[in-house]
Scaffold this motif. Sequence first.
Motif, PDB file in Angstrom:
ATOM      1  N   PRO A  11      37.633 -23.114  32.770  1.00 33.34           N
ATOM      2  CA  PRO A  11      36.547 -24.107  32.802  1.00 33.34           C
ATOM      3  C   PRO A  11      36.625 -25.121  31.669  1.00 33.34           C
ATOM      4  O   PRO A  11      35.964 -26.163  31.733  1.00 33.34           O
ATOM      5  N   LEU A  12      37.427 -24.826  30.641  1.00 34.67           N
ATOM      6  CA  LEU A  12      37.507 -25.702  29.475  1.00 34.67           C
ATOM      7  C   LEU A  12      38.675 -26.673  29.552  1.00 34.67           C
ATOM      8  O   LEU A  12      38.950 -27.386  28.569  1.00 34.67           O
ATOM      9  N   GLN A  13      39.389 -26.701  30.689  1.00 29.78           N
ATOM     10  CA  GLN A  13      40.552 -27.572  30.806  1.00 29.78           C
ATOM     11  C   GLN A  13      40.200 -29.024  30.474  1.00 29.78           C
ATOM     12  O   GLN A  13      40.903 -29.673  29.690  1.00 29.78           O
ATOM     13  N   GLY A  14      39.121 -29.517  31.066  1.00 26.08           N
ATOM     14  CA  GLY A  14      38.739 -30.899  30.816  1.00 26.08           C
ATOM     15  C   GLY A  14      38.333 -31.140  29.368  1.00 26.08           C
ATOM     16  O   GLY A  14      38.701 -32.163  28.770  1.00 26.08           O
ATOM     17  N   VAL A  15      37.583 -30.198  28.798  1.00 25.01           N
ATOM     18  CA  VAL A  15      37.124 -30.339  27.415  1.00 25.01           C
ATOM     19  C   VAL A  15      38.311 -30.323  26.454  1.00 25.01           C
ATOM     20  O   VAL A  15      38.387 -31.138  25.522  1.00 25.01           O
ATOM     21  N   ILE A  16      39.253 -29.393  26.666  1.00 25.90           N
ATOM     22  CA  ILE A  16      40.429 -29.314  25.803  1.00 25.90           C
ATOM     23  C   ILE A  16      41.284 -30.566  25.944  1.00 25.90           C
ATOM     24  O   ILE A  16      41.807 -31.104  24.956  1.00 25.90           O
ATOM     25  N   GLN A  17      41.423 -31.064  27.172  1.00 28.28           N
ATOM     26  CA  GLN A  17      42.245 -32.255  27.406  1.00 28.28           C
ATOM     27  C   GLN A  17      41.660 -33.459  26.660  1.00 28.28           C
ATOM     28  O   GLN A  17      42.386 -34.224  26.018  1.00 28.28           O
ATOM     29  N   VAL A  18      40.340 -33.615  26.722  1.00 30.79           N
ATOM     30  CA  VAL A  18      39.691 -34.740  26.049  1.00 30.79           C
ATOM     31  C   VAL A  18      39.684 -34.545  24.535  1.00 30.79           C
ATOM     32  O   VAL A  18      39.981 -35.478  23.768  1.00 30.79           O
ATOM     33  N   SER A  19      39.363 -33.329  24.072  1.00 30.22           N
ATOM     34  CA  SER A  19      39.221 -33.075  22.628  1.00 30.22           C
ATOM     35  C   SER A  19      40.557 -33.157  21.898  1.00 30.22           C
ATOM     36  O   SER A  19      40.639 -33.704  20.794  1.00 30.22           O
ATOM     37  N   LEU A  20      41.604 -32.603  22.501  1.00 33.01           N
ATOM     38  CA  LEU A  20      42.899 -32.503  21.828  1.00 33.01           C
ATOM     39  C   LEU A  20      43.948 -33.423  22.433  1.00 33.01           C
ATOM     40  O   LEU A  20      45.114 -33.373  22.024  1.00 33.01           O
ATOM     41  N   HIS A  21      43.540 -34.229  23.424  1.00 24.43           N
ATOM     42  CA  HIS A  21      44.473 -35.132  24.106  1.00 24.43           C
ATOM     43  C   HIS A  21      45.697 -34.380  24.615  1.00 24.43           C
ATOM     44  O   HIS A  21      46.842 -34.826  24.445  1.00 24.43           O
ATOM     45  N   ALA A  22      45.431 -33.250  25.233  1.00 29.40           N
ATOM     46  CA  ALA A  22      46.510 -32.373  25.692  1.00 29.40           C
ATOM     47  C   ALA A  22      47.147 -32.923  26.956  1.00 29.40           C
ATOM     48  O   ALA A  22      46.462 -33.473  27.830  1.00 29.40           O
TER      49      ALA A  22
END
Length: 529
Positions: free
Chosen positions: A41-52
């Motif tokens: 569920p955190l895929q989007g949050v991690i992608q935005v926060s860490l520019h993954a």
Amino acid sequence: MAGSTAVRPEAGVASRSTITTLAACFITAMLAMVGLVVPGPLQGVIQVSLHASGTQLAWVTDAFILPTVALELTFGVLGDLFGRKRLLVIGSFLMTVGTGLTALTHSITPLFVGQVIAGIGAAAIFPTSLSLIVGVTPDAKSRARGILVWTVGIGFGASLGSLIGGTLGTGGDYRPPFLVIAIAAAVAGVLAAIGTTDSRAAQGRRLDWAGQATVVIALVAVLYAIIQAPDNGWTSATTLGVLAIGVVFLVVFAIVELRVSEPLLELRLFKIPAFTGAALVAVIALCGFMGMVYSMSVRLGVIQGQSSLRVGIMALMINILAFALLPILPRVLYRFDVRVVLGAGTVFMAIGQFWLSTIPISNTGLGTLAAPLMPCGLGFVLIVSSVSGAAVNSVELSKAGMASGATNMMRDLGQALGIAVMGAIALSVSAANLPAQLARSGLPPQAIAVVNAVAKAAGPFAVAHANLGPKITPHSTQAGQAALWHGYSEALVITGILSLVAFVITIALVRRPLDLAAAPAPESSPTSI
């Protein structure tokens, strides 16, 4: 240990110790599964926060699963040698350290390190919790219920992890869910130390260092090659070279296991058609299942940009039907041929996976997803329950650690491959489809050249989220989302095909019923320490 004599406890004491052991194994297995699924569920949050990047997003989960897969067999042996209770406690506290580190991170590399440590803890928890249950449930019916308790713990952990990640990630911070897991794992470790009835192999075993080293290198190399393939290229020298290393070491592992006196994994187990069939189904079906979960998490959280809470609710839908049928599942596992249970599970999953692939990316409602997700969850529970039971009941109690370690390794290898393979395929197909989507976007050639430059530098994910100005962004975002869903819907079709392949293997190889009554009696009673 070898030659030791255990005193059989009185009936009432045994009953109480069995209940507390089942509870401890349920809780620890549940938390290990929470740790595995919470990044979804955190895929989007991690992608935005860490520019993954897309590859880094795959590694967030696979950094946890990879050590779990590679070390489960060894932890099964260590539990046989030194006591499974001790390993369960150690695993819980490693989960605490790993998720605690992840909760303190502000960049992608420390996050990977924390996930690896937590994955090592899960490697200790999964096989030891299952073999502890085998040790306290010597008769057929109690063992069927015990294995189901363990399986439900895993299923509940998948749902709880999705809920924790979805609820606590709504503020745009990926770290609070990992902090909650760290605290809960510490409590679970204390409960395991207090309430678990220990067991170990009656004759003891020895560590197979050569086997452990070769299987770790083989698994790391194969998964690394697959995950990095979209970035490095499927036919690049790096991808093919690392993949070749993995295959060579897998062959070396097999040779080592055939020659050592105390192998990490006795390959003779694979002479049993039912065991071989169950192992193949575990790898193939769970590859499809985890690939489906990962693809749907990316659909909602990254492509559509929905909140982590909605992604968590989506994941909860997977287990609704399985929980509703929970009261009758013990009778199903005990009374029906394992081929029927496994076959039904694979068919249920295939139906849901093919169905999900047909839902257009423009549909953002959760209600549409409920019907195809529920049979996937029911199939998961049926498969894991019957595979685990078939494995641990095909060997004597002294090999329970090996059997449970093997079945857990196969299951988690399938899950790791599901994320690696489906993620790699989806990204490759998305990149190939992006030019066609841009051609239909209405953008002029000069603007398309700008978007292609972004895609070349950072991939389809960047195109779907990049701010390229008011004249380009609406069109590039739509094209990027369409290309991404084209890739992930293709991955969903492949997961459905894998489920059908697992069905064929079940019919062809798994011929014996799940006859728990035929399981050998324990060579000694568990000892309480």
